[in-house]
Design a protein around this motif. Structure first.
Motif, short mmCIF file in Angstrom:
data_model
loop_
_atom_site.label_atom_id
_atom_site.label_comp_id
_atom_site.label_asym_id
_atom_site.label_seq_id
_atom_site.Cartn_x
_atom_site.Cartn_y
_atom_site.Cartn_z
N VAL A 9 0.85 -1.20 0.00
CA VAL A 9 0.00 0.00 0.00
C VAL A 9 0.89 1.24 0.00
O VAL A 9 0.65 2.18 -0.77
CB VAL A 9 -0.96 0.00 1.21
N TYR A 35 -4.28 -4.62 -4.38
CA TYR A 35 -4.90 -3.94 -5.52
C TYR A 35 -5.98 -4.77 -6.20
O TYR A 35 -5.96 -5.99 -6.16
CB TYR A 35 -3.82 -3.50 -6.51
N LEU A 44 -6.98 0.39 -4.82
CA LEU A 44 -6.97 -0.56 -3.71
C LEU A 44 -8.30 -1.31 -3.64
O LEU A 44 -9.35 -0.76 -4.00
CB LEU A 44 -6.77 0.17 -2.38
N TYR A 62 -6.78 1.40 5.48
CA TYR A 62 -5.69 2.37 5.43
C TYR A 62 -6.17 3.80 5.18
O TYR A 62 -5.37 4.67 4.88
CB TYR A 62 -4.65 1.97 4.38
#
Length: 73
Positions: free
Chosen positions: A37, A52, A63, A71
């Motif tokens: 990430v 991904y 993502l 995140y």
């Protein structure tokens, strides 16, 4: 130390074992989801923890929804 680490200078990357990657029993670096990430794009190597969607599509920056939530800033 991975089996190929001796081929790269110490300055090759600043990744941290246990945080950015772990070593497989065969000695390969397995990159963590958080590292992938942070890197920000897909390398298309089929990483075990690829965040991904779709997976393994070179240059992809989208993502997976579950990862994006995890995140989120």
């Amino acid at each position: 130390m991975g089996m190929f680490d001796h081929l790269f200078p110490d300055s090759y990357d600043n990744s941290v074992e246990g945080e950015d990657y772990y070593l497989s029993k065969e000695g390969y670096r397995v990159m963590t989801e958080s590292y992938l990430v942070k890197r920000g794009y897909c390398c298309s190597n089929g990483c075990k923890h690829c965040p991904y969607d779709p997976k393994a599509q070179k240059g992809n920056r989208k993502l997976r929804p579950d990862v994006a939530r995890k995140y989120k800033d």
